[in-house]
Structure formats: C-alpha cells, structure tokens
Design a protein around this motif. Sequence first.
Motif, short mmCIF file in Angstrom:
data_model
loop_
_atom_site.label_atom_id
_atom_site.label_comp_id
_atom_site.label_asym_id
_atom_site.label_seq_id
_atom_site.Cartn_x
_atom_site.Cartn_y
_atom_site.Cartn_z
N SER A 1 0.73 -1.25 -0.01
CA SER A 1 -0.02 0.08 0.04
C SER A 1 0.68 1.23 0.16
O SER A 1 0.14 2.32 -0.28
N ARG A 2 2.28 1.28 0.30
CA ARG A 2 3.05 2.23 0.20
C ARG A 2 3.94 2.35 -0.73
O ARG A 2 5.02 3.19 -0.49
N MET A 3 3.77 1.62 -1.77
CA MET A 3 4.62 1.62 -3.02
C MET A 3 4.81 3.06 -3.53
O MET A 3 3.79 3.81 -3.71
N GLY A 4 6.02 3.30 -3.79
CA GLY A 4 6.39 4.67 -4.12
C GLY A 4 6.70 5.74 -3.26
O GLY A 4 6.95 6.89 -3.24
N ALA A 5 6.57 5.33 -1.81
CA ALA A 5 6.97 5.97 -0.62
C ALA A 5 7.75 5.31 0.27
O ALA A 5 8.07 4.13 0.13
N GLY A 6 8.41 6.16 1.18
CA GLY A 6 9.11 5.30 2.16
C GLY A 6 10.48 5.71 2.15
O GLY A 6 11.11 6.09 1.00
N LYS A 7 11.07 5.65 3.28
CA LYS A 7 12.75 5.97 3.38
C LYS A 7 13.36 4.44 3.88
O LYS A 7 12.73 3.75 4.17
N CYS A 8 14.37 4.72 3.53
CA CYS A 8 15.49 3.28 3.92
C CYS A 8 15.46 3.28 5.34
O CYS A 8 15.64 4.34 5.95
N GLY A 9 15.27 1.89 5.81
CA GLY A 9 15.34 1.86 7.43
C GLY A 9 16.84 1.87 7.98
O GLY A 9 16.89 2.09 8.98
N LYS A 10 17.78 1.85 7.13
CA LYS A 10 19.10 1.83 7.42
C LYS A 10 19.65 3.20 7.63
O LYS A 10 20.47 3.81 8.34
N CYS A 11 19.65 4.08 6.18
CA CYS A 11 20.29 5.21 5.95
C CYS A 11 19.20 6.47 5.81
O CYS A 11 19.63 7.63 6.09
N ALA B 1 11.77 6.88 -15.38
CA ALA B 1 12.27 6.54 -14.03
C ALA B 1 11.25 7.39 -12.83
O ALA B 1 10.67 6.57 -12.03
N ALA B 2 10.82 8.37 -13.40
CA ALA B 2 9.77 9.34 -12.38
C ALA B 2 8.44 8.78 -12.79
O ALA B 2 7.66 8.89 -11.87
N GLN B 3 8.14 8.40 -14.16
CA GLN B 3 6.84 7.81 -14.31
C GLN B 3 6.53 6.64 -13.73
O GLN B 3 5.40 6.23 -13.52
N LYS B 4 7.38 5.66 -13.82
CA LYS B 4 7.22 4.10 -13.42
C LYS B 4 7.89 3.58 -11.94
O LYS B 4 7.91 2.55 -11.70
N GLN B 5 8.20 4.77 -11.02
CA GLN B 5 8.92 4.49 -9.96
C GLN B 5 8.11 3.33 -9.03
O GLN B 5 8.79 2.81 -8.34
N ASN B 6 6.92 3.20 -8.93
CA ASN B 6 6.05 2.36 -8.07
C ASN B 6 6.08 1.14 -8.65
O ASN B 6 5.71 0.15 -7.97
N VAL C 1 17.41 7.55 3.30
CA VAL C 1 17.06 8.25 1.96
C VAL C 1 15.86 7.57 1.49
O VAL C 1 15.46 6.48 1.89
N ALA C 2 15.27 8.37 0.81
CA ALA C 2 13.94 8.12 -0.07
C ALA C 2 14.19 6.83 -0.88
O ALA C 2 15.22 6.61 -1.61
N LEU C 3 13.40 5.94 -1.06
CA LEU C 3 13.49 4.58 -1.46
C LEU C 3 13.12 4.58 -2.95
O LEU C 3 13.61 3.92 -3.72
N PHE C 4 12.33 5.80 -3.32
CA PHE C 4 11.65 5.98 -4.72
C PHE C 4 12.12 7.28 -5.08
O PHE C 4 11.27 8.18 -4.92
N PRO C 5 13.22 7.62 -5.35
CA PRO C 5 13.65 8.90 -5.76
C PRO C 5 13.06 9.68 -6.92
O PRO C 5 13.27 10.91 -7.20
N GLY C 6 12.41 8.81 -7.68
CA GLY C 6 11.74 9.39 -8.88
C GLY C 6 12.86 9.69 -10.04
O GLY C 6 12.54 10.58 -10.91
N LYS C 7 14.13 9.11 -9.91
CA LYS C 7 15.18 9.24 -10.92
C LYS C 7 15.90 7.87 -11.06
O LYS C 7 15.78 7.06 -9.96
N SER C 8 16.79 7.71 -11.78
CA SER C 8 17.48 6.56 -12.29
C SER C 8 18.59 6.69 -10.92
O SER C 8 18.87 7.67 -10.47
N ILE C 9 18.70 5.44 -10.70
CA ILE C 9 20.03 5.15 -9.72
C ILE C 9 21.32 4.68 -10.39
O ILE C 9 21.11 4.02 -11.41
N GLU C 10 22.31 4.81 -9.75
CA GLU C 10 23.59 4.57 -10.47
C GLU C 10 24.13 3.35 -9.95
O GLU C 10 24.03 3.06 -8.78
N LEU C 11 24.40 2.46 -11.06
CA LEU C 11 24.92 1.19 -10.71
C LEU C 11 26.21 1.06 -11.05
O LEU C 11 26.64 1.71 -11.93
#
Length: 144
Positions: free
Chosen positions: A20-30, A81-86, A32-42
Amino acid sequence: MTDPHVVCPHCSAVNRIPASRMGAGKCGKCGVALFPGKSIELTDENFNRQISRNDLPVLVDFWATWCGPCRMMAPVFEQIAAQKQNVLRVGKLETEQSPQTSARFGIRSIPTLILFKGGREVARASGAMSLADLTRWLQQQGVH
C-alpha cells in the motif's frame, strides 16, 4: 503483491515496503528515499544486490559518457524513472567504469537496455528510443 523487497538506491540495504506504500518510504538503514523518481547509479559493486534483491523489475541502461545516442536518450530514461517508480526500478551503468558487469552481460553496443525480473534477464534492446517507444517496449514486457 505481498510486501515487496526494495533495495535502497543509496546504501543498497534491502527494505520491505507494504504494498500500500509503494512509491513512498525511506530506507530503514540510511533514511534516504527509496523511490527517488530518478534513475539510480549502478556499479560493479552494487549491481548484483540491486538486481537480485529487488522484487520490482529492474531496467538497466548500459551507457557511456562519450556516446551521443546515450546522451540523447538520458532525458527519456529519467522520464521513465519518474513515471514508473512504483512499478519499476531504473538504473544506469556506465560501461567504462563498470567493465566487469558490462563484460558479464556481453554489452557490445550502447545504449543497451536490459530488463531484469527476479534477478534474471528477461528482455534486451539496443539503440536509443523515444519515450513512446520505450513505454511501448516496457508494456510488451509486462511493465505497466
């Protein structure tokens, strides 16, 4: 979908997010937003964890800084990345800085997009795409 696992884009910690919270939330460790709305660096270092531990499909753009078509496609990739982050994790892997992963997947031309589900490659496309083409390609792969 039961509560999926989502890997933090910053520290690579695995987080369980209520569906129910897909697209929201922060990392329990650091934190940081789990769904930044942008690509992540791999990178060679975080690639396996990001691909194998995310319950969301992961779309990876294998690219290089000197590649003109890669640079042309970058804004399209960020829009996805922004449109499909969920429903989709979107990552970029710079091939010259991560040669082990690039070689492992036999990257011969760039940009190359690979879609992973459950840690496995399920689709691949080479060459730059428009937003409409990339959206259609993702829909054909079952990502809506």
